[in-house]
Design an enzyme around this catalytic site. Structure first.
Site, PDB file in Angstrom:
ATOM      1  CD  GLU A  72     -21.780  44.585  -8.035  1.00 36.80           C
ATOM      2  OE1 GLU A  72     -22.162  44.766  -9.216  1.00 36.80           O
ATOM      3  OE2 GLU A  72     -20.644  44.876  -7.622  1.00 36.80           O
ATOM      4  CE  LYS A 131     -29.887  47.353  -6.808  1.00 34.68           C
ATOM      5  NZ  LYS A 131     -30.255  48.034  -8.038  1.00 34.68           N
ATOM      6  CG  MET A 134     -29.957  55.917  -3.336  1.00 34.43           C
ATOM      7  SD  MET A 134     -31.475  56.625  -2.617  1.00 34.43           S
ATOM      8  CE  MET A 134     -31.743  58.062  -3.674  1.00 34.43           C
ATOM      9  CG  ASP A 187      -6.643  48.491  -5.606  1.00 30.54           C
ATOM     10  OD1 ASP A 187      -6.630  49.249  -4.624  1.00 30.54           O
ATOM     11  OD2 ASP A 187      -6.396  48.866  -6.761  1.00 30.54           O
TER      12      ASP A 187
END
EC number: 7.2.2.6
Length: 682
Positions: A348, A395, A383, A307
């Site tokens: 993130e 986004k 999103m 992975d």
């Protein structure tokens, strides 16, 4: 984190192994090892001959015969000791796991929900399908799946890792293990196994190895050793009539000594210990193997499916760049991206907020004071964003934003498509930001490749192992990361079905495939793979499908698993080479001593210039016994492993263990002969 390693010769283990070595002298135990069974018969026969000589019933040197008999028994004991010590180390590890099992009571719920009436029942009476409630401070009584609640769990008793983990209902973190402790909150758990079938029970059974089955390679090697033993037995049996015809018949004691020295007793005595130690070393790496077959197969693996996230990359993608669309300035894009990420608690999302702050001093806004509506990410929409002051900012992935723009009557700009491709080719993940139907630009999320991983893949390539990166990224991003990491191939936009098909494709080519997994959707591929390492933090389905469980839940461990498997195979092969080649020196010691009186020409073979026939034979028998003890540490720890090609590895082992097996006995037998002579024992 690895468990505390036992000392190689832990005093308590040595004492216990000595006791077990004596117990293993019974014929039933010896019969399981055909080579050592021949030595056992020889020991018994020479003992009877010694007694007969001592009583005058037979002519001959009773003292010499007794010395040979004694050292033959010592040879059997040393082989038993090697196996018992390896088993003892495994049982010591199992005992540490047994300490986790505690007699406890469980609160069995009458209905599958928090707050339902509960009955207090012994934990060992829980059956599959029972529902239990555990709260802070409780020991989880069974393996199961969390169906309600969330809690912090201490799994250190199983994994050795002190940091607590979160277990909650839904997703891939719902699996819990019996014997672990709840630190906070509560969980409603559905038991997934019956008594005696828990992960802890299986761990203990596997580690103890009481019913350890021989692996295919071990069986093949045993057949070879039996064949060699039969050949040497027949050859030795024919020597008596030759010597008798020459007028000086060789004694049965000498023939038995010759046979024992010629048959591969060294590897015969250490073979079981090598297999047990292989599983023990795997546990030392915090990996539980279901069988020795799995450890052995790990050594033969030639394809690794890895992975990307967490194995090849660090797994925490960080925003690295704002790339505005044509006609949009970078600050406008950064402001919209930060607003869309204010409620995004993923690494993130936080990195986008921080990058906007660093680049344009856009301070993080107070979420409560904005009076905005935050739109969370879902698997369906792909999103997330915010609705604020008549502004609709989103986004998300390229495809999701494209659909959103077109649904709102807009057009996805061609220049943004180009920027998306550019980001993907650089190995980053593109996120697109849109306000209403106007595309503002792209955020580049960079996933950092782990340091040193490229060198490790180069080593695997030298060993003939192909590495394949598995990722959900698009092909452009996957290709860029694969090139940076140095893997041989990649599977982009991977689905469970695609992984399963890839494994079957490699297996159809005659390859052995290894992979890791933690989710229920990984179970089919794990079940198909030859080596399947399930993460302990994963679901019950994944753990049941795999043939190994990594207690640390570290996907990178797959590379270490392969190394341990190869080390076990190398150890077995190296000691077999050593065992067979050291027969040559014993031949030069015993043949001249036994037959020079009948055939004086054989004195030319006495190149070691041993003191006398008796000292030569006794020295060879003593060396044959002692070499087993000297090689026990190597059998338990494994030979030194270096990532080399198969041909280079073969050359290296032939030089070290082939030449070593040839020279060491010459030196050892000569030294023993000198000591026996100096001490006046012959």
């Amino acid at each position: 984190m690895s468990r505390k390693q036992l000392a190689l010769f832990e005093p308590t283990l040595v004492v216990q192994a000595l006791k077990e070595a004596v117990k293993k002298l019974n014929p039933q135990a010896q019969w399981r090892n055909p080579v050592m069974f021949i030595v056992w018969i020889g020991s018994l026969l020479t003992t009877c001959i010694s007694i007969a000589m001592a009583s005058g019933a037979m002519p001959g040197n009773a003292l010499f015969s007794a010395a040979i008999s004694g050292w033959l028994w010592v040879t059997v004991l040393f082989a038993n000791f090697a196996e018992a010590l390896a088993e003892g180390r495994s049982k010591a590890q199992a005992n540490s796991l047994k300490g986790v099992k505690k007699t406890a009571f469980a609160r069995k719920l009458r209905e599958p929900k928090y707050g339902a009436a509960a009955d207090k029942v012994p934990a060992d009476q829980l059956r599959k399908g029972d529902i239990v409630l555990v709260e802070a401070g409780d020991i989880i009584p069974c393996d199961g799946e969390v169906i309600e609640g969330g809690a912090s769990v201490d799994e250190s008793a199983i994994t050795g890792e002190s940091a607590p983990v979160i277990r909650e209902s839904g997703g891939d973190f719902a699996s819990v293990t019996g014997g672990t402790r709840i630190l906070s909150d509560w969980l409603v758990i559905e038991c997934s196994v019956n008594p005696g079938e828990t992960f802890l029970d299986r761990m203990i059974a596997m580690v103890e190895g009481a019913q350890r089955r021989k692996t295919p390679n071990e069986i093949a090697l045993t057949i070879l050793l039996i064949a060699l033993t039969i050949v040497f037995l027949l050859a030795t049996a024919t020597l008596w009539p030759f010597s008798a015809w020459g007028g000086n018949a060789v004694s049965v004691t000498v023939l038995v000594a010759l046979l024992v020295c010629l048959i591969p007793t060294t590897i015969g005595g250490l073979l079981s210990a090598i297999g047990v130690a292989g599983m023990s070393r795997m546990l030392g790496a915090n990996v539980i193997a279901t069988s020795g077959r799995a450890v052995e197969a790990a050594g033969d693996v030639d394809v690794l499916l890895l992975d990307k996230t967490g194995t090849i990359t660090l797994g925490n993608r960080q925003a690295s760049e704002f790339i505005p669309a044509q006609g949009v300035d970078e600050k406008t894009l950064a402001d919209a991206a930060q607003l869309a990420s204010l409620a995004d608690e993923t690494p993130e999302g936080r990195s986008i907020v921080i990058l906007a702050k660093q680049r344009f001093n856009l301070r993080e806004r107070d979420v409560q004071s904005l009076h905005a509506t935050f739109v969370p990410f879902t698997a369906q929409s792909r999103m997330s964003g915010i609705n604020i002051d008549n502004r609709m900012i989103r986004k998300g992935s390229v495809d999701a934003i494209r659909r959103h723009v077109e649904a709102n009557g807009g057009h996805f700009p061609a220049d943004v498509d180009q920027k998306v491709d550019q980001v993907a080719r650089q190995g980053a993940t593109p996120l697109v930001v849109v306000e209403g139907s106007r595309v503002l630009g792209v955020i580049a999320l960079k996933d950092i490749v782990k340091g040193g991983i490229k060198e490790r893949f180069a080593q695997l390539r030298k060993m003939g192992i192909k590495t394949v990166m598995i990722t959900g990224d698009n092909r452009l991003t996957a290709a860029a990361i694969a090139a940076e990491a140095g893997v041989d191939d990649f599977l982009a936009e991977a689905t469970p079905e695609a992984k399963l098909a890839l494994i079957r494709q490699y297996q159809a080519e005659g390859r052995l495939v290894a992979m890791t997994g933690d989710g229920t959707n990984d179970a089919p591929a794990l079940a198909q793979a030859d080596i399947a390492v399930a993460m302990n933090s994963g679901t019950q389905a994944a753990k049941e499908a795999g043939n190994m469980v990594d207690l640390d839940s570290n996907p990178t461990k797959l590379i270490e698993v392969v190394h341990i498997g190869k080390q076990m195979l190398m150890t077995r092969g190296s000691l077999t080479t050593f065992s067979i080649t050291n027969d040559v020196a014993k031949y030069f010691a015993i043949i001249p001593a036994a037959f020079a009186a009948t055939y004086p020409q054989l004195n030319a073979l006495n190149i070691m210039r041993l003191h006398s026939p008796d000292s030569a034979i006794l020295s060879a028998v003593i060396f044959n016994a002692l070499i087993i003890v000297f090689l026990i540490p190597l059998a338990l720890k494994g030979v030194s492993y270096k990532p080399l090609t198969a041909s280079a590895m073969l050359r290296r082992n032939l030089w070290i263990y082939g030449l070593g097996g040839l020279l060491v006995p010459f030196i050892g037998i000569k030294v023993i002969d000198l000591l026996l002579t100096v001490c006046g024992l012959v």
